[in-house]
Design a protein around this motif. Structure first.
Motif, PDB file in Angstrom:
ATOM      1  N   THR A 207      14.424  75.877 -47.410  1.00  0.00           N
ATOM      2  CA  THR A 207      13.833  74.556 -47.329  1.00  0.00           C
ATOM      3  C   THR A 207      14.964  73.576 -47.094  1.00  0.00           C
ATOM      4  OG1 THR A 207      12.287  72.998 -48.367  1.00  0.00           O
ATOM      5  CG2 THR A 207      13.917  74.040 -49.818  1.00  0.00           C
ATOM      6  N   TRP A 208      14.619  72.381 -46.645  1.00  0.00           N
ATOM      7  CA  TRP A 208      15.664  71.399 -46.308  1.00  0.00           C
ATOM      8  C   TRP A 208      15.799  70.361 -47.401  1.00  0.00           C
ATOM      9  CZ3 TRP A 208      12.214  70.450 -41.541  1.00  0.00           C
ATOM     10  CH2 TRP A 208      11.029  69.793 -41.898  1.00  0.00           C
TER      11      TRP A 208
ATOM     12  N   TYR B 271      13.948  68.097 -36.982  1.00  0.00           N
ATOM     13  CA  TYR B 271      13.001  69.115 -37.429  1.00  0.00           C
ATOM     14  C   TYR B 271      12.870  70.235 -36.399  1.00  0.00           C
ATOM     15  CZ  TYR B 271      11.226  66.263 -41.353  1.00  0.00           C
ATOM     16  OH  TYR B 271      11.086  65.554 -42.524  1.00  0.00           O
TER      17      TYR B 271
ATOM     18  N   TYR C 160      15.868  72.395 -36.624  1.00  0.00           N
ATOM     19  CA  TYR C 160      15.809  73.175 -37.861  1.00  0.00           C
ATOM     20  C   TYR C 160      14.951  74.422 -37.657  1.00  0.00           C
ATOM     21  CZ  TYR C 160      15.141  74.253 -42.823  1.00  0.00           C
ATOM     22  OH  TYR C 160      15.128  74.882 -44.048  1.00  0.00           O
ATOM     23  N   TRP C 161      13.736  74.227 -37.128  1.00  0.00           N
ATOM     24  CA  TRP C 161      12.867  75.386 -36.920  1.00  0.00           C
ATOM     25  C   TRP C 161      13.495  76.385 -35.954  1.00  0.00           C
ATOM     26  CZ3 TRP C 161      10.483  77.622 -32.684  1.00  0.00           C
ATOM     27  CH2 TRP C 161       9.581  78.657 -32.990  1.00  0.00           C
TER      28      TRP C 161
ATOM     29  N   LEU D 297      11.829  81.325 -39.614  1.00  0.00           N
ATOM     30  CA  LEU D 297      10.525  80.801 -40.023  1.00  0.00           C
ATOM     31  C   LEU D 297       9.450  81.243 -39.041  1.00  0.00           C
ATOM     32  CD1 LEU D 297      11.653  77.167 -40.898  1.00  0.00           C
ATOM     33  CD2 LEU D 297      10.832  78.875 -42.545  1.00  0.00           C
TER      34      LEU D 297
ATOM     35  N   GLN E   8       5.195  77.324 -38.929  1.00  0.00           N
ATOM     36  CA  GLN E   8       6.049  76.238 -39.394  1.00  0.00           C
ATOM     37  C   GLN E   8       6.608  75.396 -38.235  1.00  0.00           C
ATOM     38  OE1 GLN E   8       6.107  79.065 -41.771  1.00  0.00           O
ATOM     39  NE2 GLN E   8       4.884  77.467 -42.740  1.00  0.00           N
TER      40      GLN E   8
ATOM     41  N   MET F 227       6.433  68.567 -39.894  1.00  0.00           N
ATOM     42  CA  MET F 227       6.634  70.009 -39.992  1.00  0.00           C
ATOM     43  C   MET F 227       6.230  70.463 -41.382  1.00  0.00           C
ATOM     44  SD  MET F 227      10.099  72.208 -39.277  1.00  0.00           S
ATOM     45  CE  MET F 227      10.318  73.857 -39.952  1.00  0.00           C
TER      46      MET F 227
ATOM     47  N   LEU G  56       6.554  72.566 -44.246  1.00  0.00           N
ATOM     48  CA  LEU G  56       7.564  73.484 -44.757  1.00  0.00           C
ATOM     49  C   LEU G  56       7.230  74.003 -46.150  1.00  0.00           C
ATOM     50  CD1 LEU G  56      10.218  74.795 -43.876  1.00  0.00           C
ATOM     51  CD2 LEU G  56      11.450  72.893 -44.933  1.00  0.00           C
ATOM     52  N   TYR G  57       6.421  73.294 -46.935  1.00  0.00           N
ATOM     53  CA  TYR G  57       6.095  73.816 -48.260  1.00  0.00           C
ATOM     54  C   TYR G  57       5.115  74.982 -48.109  1.00  0.00           C
ATOM     55  CZ  TYR G  57       1.903  70.699 -48.235  1.00  0.00           C
ATOM     56  OH  TYR G  57       0.728  70.053 -47.932  1.00  0.00           O
TER      57      TYR G  57
ATOM     58  N   ASP H 133       8.887  70.582 -50.376  1.00  0.00           N
ATOM     59  CA  ASP H 133       9.563  69.658 -49.467  1.00  0.00           C
ATOM     60  C   ASP H 133       9.464  68.274 -50.097  1.00  0.00           C
ATOM     61  OD1 ASP H 133      10.284  67.842 -47.518  1.00  0.00           O
ATOM     62  OD2 ASP H 133       8.814  68.498 -46.035  1.00  0.00           O
TER      63      ASP H 133
END
Length: 545
Positions: free
Chosen positions: A265-266, A297, A300-301, A306, A310, A317, A319-320, A335
């Motif tokens: 997670t970020w 984002y 990141y993906w 992922l 996601q 996005m 993410l949780y 998140d």
């Protein structure tokens, strides 16, 4: 199990917000539409498949990774980048490359369980995300990729036990905060050698700051000067893609990814320091910031193991998500950046007051909070573990009754914390564990029903992992140790070395081993265990092992 994607978080309920707050929300909605248009796919000519002969250089320079394992599936990742420090990875701006993958029960690939071919597309920076299904539960696998004459490094991963299955133990690594120019990732080399079932990385995978040609304390990484593309703060999609390439070029990070499956997670630095929802720390216009967030984002993906569920849509996005580990643990990964209200009192360490104590304020957003509490109510796991970004427990700056606290952490959103703890209590959760990062120090804290009353019941424990490299070497014993303990009697351990935490879960107890390095400003540091703490199941609270 991870939840399916759903629409954006709904507006907060309760009394009407102040006029200025409402105006900012309306601006944010307009800006979100602008940012979505910014990242929408533009129709273009069909991407040309690249011939194998065109890959004259090794494309697997950034290693391999796996993540988000399930009992019958796991995500495999790589990114083709023959020239990782060039925009476009040294590959055409439009194109696709066929990539073969295989996953096996043995390291020599004599018994390949699954294999297939996927396409790495320039649209997603030639990243590869393969959701391999049909695997056996609770089993170690090895995997690799191939394109043309090039074969990737081999990675090791494992699936999780079936839902509800009897599981005796689980060992996980907790890591966060790896600023490239402030230290070597030596801690990750040690993490790669740990006997772990998974790694939980809770934020600050990259940092957005400018990096000079000497790579900060690394002093010409690998004997080469860094190109000028890193000498400014990340703002565009190209900037963020290059910053991930820089971090992933590190051999110790590659080793840790290849050794274990990761749940990620970020936090803030994947976009910008201390951003809050659609609000930039520096007060940039909302529409401009959401364009930046959309770029961040997306990168990141592209660079994380992922699933496609996601994959972001503009600046949004999901993410949780939730995972189970047999009957032993449920993991609710949060998140706390994307949906939060802006920090009270302009951020920083401030005295709490009416603004921060507003009962309608949220660090998670209403929908994520409801999802978390609903998940606690339906959980049948021995341990309910919440991996997330920021210190959950109260951290007062002094022993006075009115002391400063961090407006960026859960202390700046006490109503959010109270609702989560009330939800856990109402659900009958007796073994609550929060895993956190961000602070660049280690904390082990008892979660109290009332933090202002040291004699109130302990309802769980929190482990805050220190940074891997951010903050450079750190110190053996912070000078304010006694003051911090006096101001926070629920604090059971505090240290400021770099490192990571190994957490062992059994049906009888949780054990946290705090691993530390004496330095990170030069390579090759040894690792040692600073302290080990235990919390007994059903009787929360840390004690020395």
């Amino acid at each position: 199990m991870p939840q399916p994607p759903h629409p954006s978080v709904r507006p907060a309920t309760g009394p009407a917000p102040a006029t200025d707050h409402l105006r900012r929300r309306l601006l944010g909605l307009t800006a979100a539409a602008t940012a979505l248009a910014f990242t929408a796919r533009v129709p273009q000519a069909a991407a040309r498949p690249l011939r194998s002969a065109e890959l004259a250089e090794n494309p697997f320079t950034l290693g391999v990774a796996s993540g988000d394992p399930l009992p019958d599936a796991v995500v495999l990742w790589t990114r083709l980048a023959p020239r990782p420090f060039e925009p476009g990875n040294g590959l055409p701006a439009r194109g696709v490359v066929d990539v073969q993958w295989e996953i096996s029960r043995d390291e020599d690939f004599r018994r390949t369980d699954r294999r297939g071919t996927t396409r790495a597309d320039a649209e997603y920076n030639y990243s590869v995300h393969v959701d391999v299904q049909g695997l056996e539960p609770d089993r170690v696998y090895w995997y690799r990729f191939r394109t043309g004459r090039w074969i990737s490094p081999t990675g090791r991963t494992r699936t999780t036990p079936p839902a509800g299955a009897a599981v005796r133990t689980m060992r996980l690594g907790l890591a966060s905060c790896q600023q490239y120019d402030e230290g070597y990732y030596t801690a990750l080399a040690h993490l790669a050698r740990e006997d772990l079932d998974a790694v939980f990385f809770v934020g600050d995978y990259i940092y957005e700051n400018a990096i000079n040609a000497q790579a900060g304390v690394r002093r010409y990484t690998g004997g080469r000067r860094l190109p000028d593309v890193f000498r400014h703060e990340t703002m565009t999609l190209t900037d963020y893609r290059l910053r991930y390439a820089l971090g992933k070029s590190d051999p110790d990070l590659q080793a840790a990814h290849a050794a274990h499956p990761w749940y990620v997670t970020w936090d803030d630095h994947e976009v910008e320091n201390n951003y809050a929802g659609e609000y930039a720390q520096a007060g940039d216009p909302v529409d401009a910031f959401l364009r930046r967030r959309a770029a961040a984002y997306r990168a990141y993906w592209e660079n994380m193991p992922l699933r496609r569920s996601q994959r972001p849509s503009g600046p949004d996005m999901r993410l949780y998500r939730r995972f189970e580990y047999g009957n032993l643990a449920q993991f609710d990964i949060l998140d706390t950046r994307q949906y939060r209200d802006d920090q009270a009192y302009g951020d920083g360490w401030k005295y709490p007051g009416r603004e921060s104590d507003d009962p309608d304020r949220s660090i998670t957003g209403d929908e994520q909070e409801e999802w978390l509490i609903d998940g606690l109510q339906t959980s049948t796991a021995r341990w309910n573990v919440v991996p997330q970004q920021l210190a959950f427990c109260q951290r007062k700056s002094t022993t006075g009754s009115h002391a400063k606290v961090s407006m960026d952490a859960w202390d700046g959103y006490p109503a959010s914390r109270d609702r989560v703890l009330s939800g856990a209590r109402d659900a009958g959760v007796t073994n609550l564990v929060v895993l956190s990062g961000d602070a660049h120090v280690n904390y082990a804290m008892d979660i109290k029903e009332d933090f202002d009353d040291p004699d109130s019941p302990t309802v769980g424990v929190e482990i805050v992992g220190t940074s891997l490299s951010s903050g450079s070497d750190g110190t053996a014993r912070p000078g304010d140790t006694n003051a911090v303990h006096a101001a926070n009697p629920h604090l059971k351990h505090y240290s400021a070395r770099r490192g990571y935490v190994v957490v062992t879960l059994t049906h009888s107890h949780l054990r946290a081993d705090f691993r530390a390095l004496p330095y990170v400003t030069r390579p090759g540091a040894p690792v040692s265990t600073l302290t080990s703490l235990v919390s007994e199941a059903g009787e929360p609270g840390f004690e020395r092992a």
